[in-house]
Design an enzyme around this catalytic site. Structure first.
Site, PDB file in Angstrom:
ATOM      1  N   GLY A   1       0.811  -1.210   0.000  1.00  0.00           N
ATOM      2  CA  GLY A   1       0.000   0.000   0.000  1.00  0.00           C
ATOM      3  C   GLY A   1       0.846   1.263   0.000  1.00  0.00           C
TER       4      GLY A   1
ATOM      5  N   ALA B   1      -5.157  -2.217   5.857  1.00  0.00           N
ATOM      6  CA  ALA B   1      -6.509  -1.788   6.228  1.00  0.00           C
ATOM      7  C   ALA B   1      -7.444  -1.917   5.038  1.00  0.00           C
ATOM      8  CB  ALA B   1      -6.498  -0.336   6.710  1.00  0.00           C
ATOM      9  N   TYR B   2      -8.730  -1.955   5.336  1.00  0.00           N
ATOM     10  CA  TYR B   2      -9.760  -1.834   4.296  1.00  0.00           C
ATOM     11  C   TYR B   2     -10.094  -0.353   4.227  1.00  0.00           C
ATOM     12  CZ  TYR B   2     -14.027  -2.772   1.613  1.00  0.00           C
ATOM     13  OH  TYR B   2     -14.990  -2.805   0.635  1.00  0.00           O
TER      14      TYR B   2
ATOM     15  N   ILE C   1      -3.239 -11.568   7.714  1.00  0.00           N
ATOM     16  CA  ILE C   1      -3.397 -11.076   9.095  1.00  0.00           C
ATOM     17  C   ILE C   1      -4.784 -11.369   9.675  1.00  0.00           C
ATOM     18  CG2 ILE C   1      -1.623  -9.286   8.875  1.00  0.00           C
ATOM     19  CD1 ILE C   1      -3.935  -7.208   8.635  1.00  0.00           C
TER      20      ILE C   1
ATOM     21  N   TYR D   1     -16.547   2.489   7.793  1.00  0.00           N
ATOM     22  CA  TYR D   1     -15.087   2.585   7.816  1.00  0.00           C
ATOM     23  C   TYR D   1     -14.608   3.195   9.137  1.00  0.00           C
ATOM     24  CZ  TYR D   1     -10.414   4.430   6.776  1.00  0.00           C
ATOM     25  OH  TYR D   1      -9.079   4.758   6.828  1.00  0.00           O
TER      26      TYR D   1
END
Length: 283
Positions: free
Chosen positions: A10, A61-62, A38, A126
């Site tokens: 990322g 992360a999303y 993870i 989120y």
């Protein structure tokens, strides 16, 4: 130290890898989903034990804010559950963890910069899952440092800066939100702060970090086009109501950085200087 970096493909993970060359005293394990899932607790525990991990920087992360509204389970797994697996595994070894969080833990109804002691009040899936992740990491790892950031961009991955440069070259006109206020963050500046914290010693707690200054998405776009030499695209200011999205965005999410500046004796670059450095590299 043996340091595990998750989400290495990322924006932030890539920036961390650039800084690793400047920190040869540490042994870094750069992982993404192919190297370490993870969301698999047994896999996380085995990886941390087998590689004698001393610390974890969780960049995974999303982050698809709108898609999260329809993918709550996946978002929760990545943003809430997985970080607790990492925290619990490194705690068993007496280690530390840096968890990256977001301005979306606030609803954006304040008119002065958010400080770490402000009560979180997320109004999106989120934001809610990231807040739950903060709480889980803090619960399971005593040496946990939570860093909330905002408007992240870099030369890597997909982000607002790259999108605005591409659209600015393709379209004669763009409409961009002018009534959402915050501060852009160059992922390289965030990576530097994380590496400073690693080298000076993790001080547990919640911290805020973005670049200095305050701006709207509209003004940010105008600056991106100016620095990228784009002159043929007319940028129009839009109200949030004119551009409805599945997830609610904070109207004001400026973060106060006093705490992290004092804790690590750092100066934070002004947003436009960092943006100029990033765009020079991109072009």
């Amino acid at each position: 130290m043996n340091i595990l970096i998750t989400g290495c493909n990322g924006q932030l993970g890539n920036e961390m890898q650039l800084l690793e060359k400047e920190n040869p005293q540490h042994n870094f394990f750069n992982t993404d989903v192919a190297e370490l899932d993870i969301t698999d607790q047994a896999a996380v525990e085995a990886f941390v034990d087998d590689n004698q991990i001393d610390g974890i920087v969780n960049c995974a992360a999303y982050t698809a804010v709108d898609k999260a509204e329809d993918n709550k389970q996946l978002c929760t797994t990545l943003n809430t559950v997985a970080p607790t697996y990492l925290a619990a595994a490194v705690e068993k070894r007496g280690g530390w963890m840096v968890q990256i969080s977001t301005d979306y833990v606030f609803d954006g109804t304040k008119h002065t910069p958010y400080v770490e002691t402000d009560t979180p009040c997320p109004n999106s899936v989120y934001g809610s899952t990231k807040l739950a992740g903060e709480l889980g990491v803090t619960k399971f790892c005593k040496q946990a440092m939570i860093i909330r950031t905002a408007w992240l961009y870099s030369t890597f991955g997909n982000n607002f800066v790259k999108t605005m440069i591409r659209l600015g070259k393709e379209k004669p006109e763009l409409g961009v939100i002018f009534d959402q206020i915050g501060t852009p963050t160059y992922a390289r500046d965030l990576a530097r702060v994380i590496m400073t914290a690693v080298n000076k010693g993790i001080k547990p707690g919640v911290y805020h970090f973005s670049n200095e200054g305050v701006i709207s998405w509209y003004d940010f776009t105008k600056a991106i086009h100016r620095l990228a030499g784009i002159t043929t695209c007319h940028v129009r200011p839009l109200h949030t109501a004119e551009y409805p999205t599945p997830a609610a965005r904070p109207h004001f999410s400026v973060l106060d950085k006093t705490k992290i500046k004092a804790a690590y004796d750092i100066e934070v670059p002004y947003w436009e200087e960092s943006l100029e450095a990033c765009i020079k590299e991109l072009l």
